[in-house]
Design a protein around this motif. Structure first.
Motif: not given
Length: 471
Positions: A180-206
């Motif tokens: 995801v973009a380092e500036d991605t919308h908070a709703s994307n992070l929320a949806a990923l969290r609901y789906l069982g993804f943690g911060t270790n599964n997510i790579v923030a892109v410059a």
């Protein structure tokens, strides 16, 4: 057996609501709430009556309690966030939706609701020029639409990796990496969290200064990872309105077998106008898209669309089955194939009605008008010393700050002072935000009624207020 309660007839309460509603928007001259939280709690509070009250009186009490706490987001002077203004025809259809009281989960539960939704979904794919074989789930908004699209992505990528998510679940699944973009919308992070993804599964892109993912950076990140991969792109950055490079991201996804999802809460509607369509070049190559209906399309809250190219992947992720739920092959659309809800409002009626009221040309004209208004405001403000426009104005968004040349802290105070001054007379509704470590004033041009004349007035107001504030 004694009847405990008899429901009132519809005529009285509906007549009272209708009489009030027809004049509400014309009378909403102050866009800000006038009641404090304590006053609102007092108006709505108290003990629940032991006996039911007459319907007309309840509606009158509701109006009296609610009106001082309402925000004028249906008005042309509302610019704080990207909130649609609820098209009047959509509002009327929404009333009928409540009167009809349909549960739109199954075709057999409401053939009319299912068929209206089916037609509206076909119209959406046509207007947005997305793959006609894609499936569409009508849901509450872009957050849940993103959840649905990303659920389809997760399950399908695991299936391709030989893992049966439906049988084994997430606990022992191969890791899925999400970019995801380092500036991605908070709703994307929320949806990923609901789906069982943690911060270790997510790579923030410059990102660049407009919030677009830097394609070389994401290419490096994707190449370093093995296993299932999801790329989340953006169409219409929440602050700048910017669009990612969809062709580059689609090429990257194809090379690595990744799933490309596009968060397009309002930016996807740029495809509906020839004046802005080029901003979305390549977006049709994605695997899924999430967008709102209650933003730029002006459908009454709430409405969102989860669009998935692979309809079977969509159905595998969402389908709800049970022995008591009929699923006859001769039936029409069952919304349970494409959504998380089993009990659901018949949103298809309002979507169908709003699309029909606007028409293809009306949607295109509205998009063009709002973008032209944003360009007009930018043109008026660029000539004023000390007013900085931080984004490339390509859509309906402006990001402003006000700087006297006395350092960042002073610029932040000046921007906050401008927000307060613009809001003071109640004719406009603005909010500041923090973006790229500075205080900025957001300008979202989104109301169906906002036109060039409103922008001329706003530009003159900003110029006069800035002349006073900066001294």
């Amino acid at each position: 057996m004694k009847q405990v309660h008899s429901f009132p007839t519809l005529a009285g309460p509906l007549a009272a609501a209708s009489a009030y509603a027809t004049g509400y928007r014309e009378s909403k001259t102050n866009l800000h709430p006038t009641a404090t939280l304590a006053q609102l709690r007092n108006s709505f509070g108290g003990d629940l009556p032991a006996k039911g009250q007459p319907g007309e009186q309840v509606i009158a009490d509701l109006i009296k309690a609610a009106e001082p706490g309402l925000v004028g987001n249906t008005q042309p002077g509302f610019h704080a966030w990207v909130m649609g203004s609820s098209h009047p025809v959509g509002v009327a259809a929404d009333w009928l939706t409540s009167v009809w009281g349909q549960n739109a989960a199954l075709y057999q539960g409401s053939p009319a609701a299912a068929t209206a939704e089916e037609t509206a979904c076909d119209w959406l794919l046509d207007i947005l020029d997305l793959p006609r074989e894609a499936s569409v789930g009508i849901t509450t908004g872009a957050t849940m639409a993103g959840f649905i699209g990303l659920a389809a992505a997760r399950d399908e990528l695991l299936r391709r990796a030989g893992y049966d998510f439906a049988e084994t679940g997430l606990q022992y699944a191969p890791p899925v990496t999400v970019f995801v973009a380092e500036d991605t919308h908070a709703s994307n992070l929320a949806a990923l969290r609901y789906l069982g993804f943690g911060t270790n599964n997510i790579v923030a892109v410059a990102c660049d200064d407009q919030g677009r993912m830097i394609t070389d950076d994401i290419a490096r990140h994707v190449a370093r990872v093995s296993g299932p991969r999801i790329i989340v792109a953006t169409a219409g950055h929440i602050n700048s309105g910017a669009f990612d490079d969809f062709h580059a991201l689609a090429d990257l996804a194809e090379r690595h077998g990744a799933w490309l999802h596009v968060d397009a809460a309002f930016g996807l509607w740029a495809r509906a106008s020839v004046s802005t369509r080029s901003l979305t070049n390549g977006i049709d190559r994605a695997d899924s898209w999430s967008t709102d209906g209650h933003k730029w399309l002006q459908i009454p809250f709430d409405a969102g669309f989860a669009i998935v190219r692979d309809s079977q992947a969509h159905r595998r992720a969402m389908n709800i089955t049970a022995g008591y739920l009929p699923d006859d092959p001769d039936d029409g659309r069952n919304a349970t194939h494409f959504n998380t809800e089993l009990s659901r409002r018949a949103r298809g009626f309002t979507v169908w009605a709003t699309l029909k009221a606007l028409g293809r040309e009306g949607i295109a004209d509205m998009i063009r008008n709002h973008c032209d208004c944003a360009s007009l405001l930018a043109h008026k403000l660029r000539r004023l010393p000390g007013i900085r426009i931080h984004n490339d104005v390509m859509l309906n968004q402006l990001i402003l700050s006000f700087d006297r040349g006395r350092g960042d802290a002073d610029a932040n105070r000046m921007t906050q002072a401008m927000e307060a001054a613009l809001n003071a007379d109640g004719q406009h509704f603005f909010r500041t935000a923090t973006w790229q470590e500075r205080c900025v004033l957001r300008v979202s041009i989104i109301s169906v009624d906002t036109g060039p004349e409103h922008i001329q007035t706003l530009a003159q107001k900003i110029e006069a207020l800035w002349h006073d504030i900066r001294r």
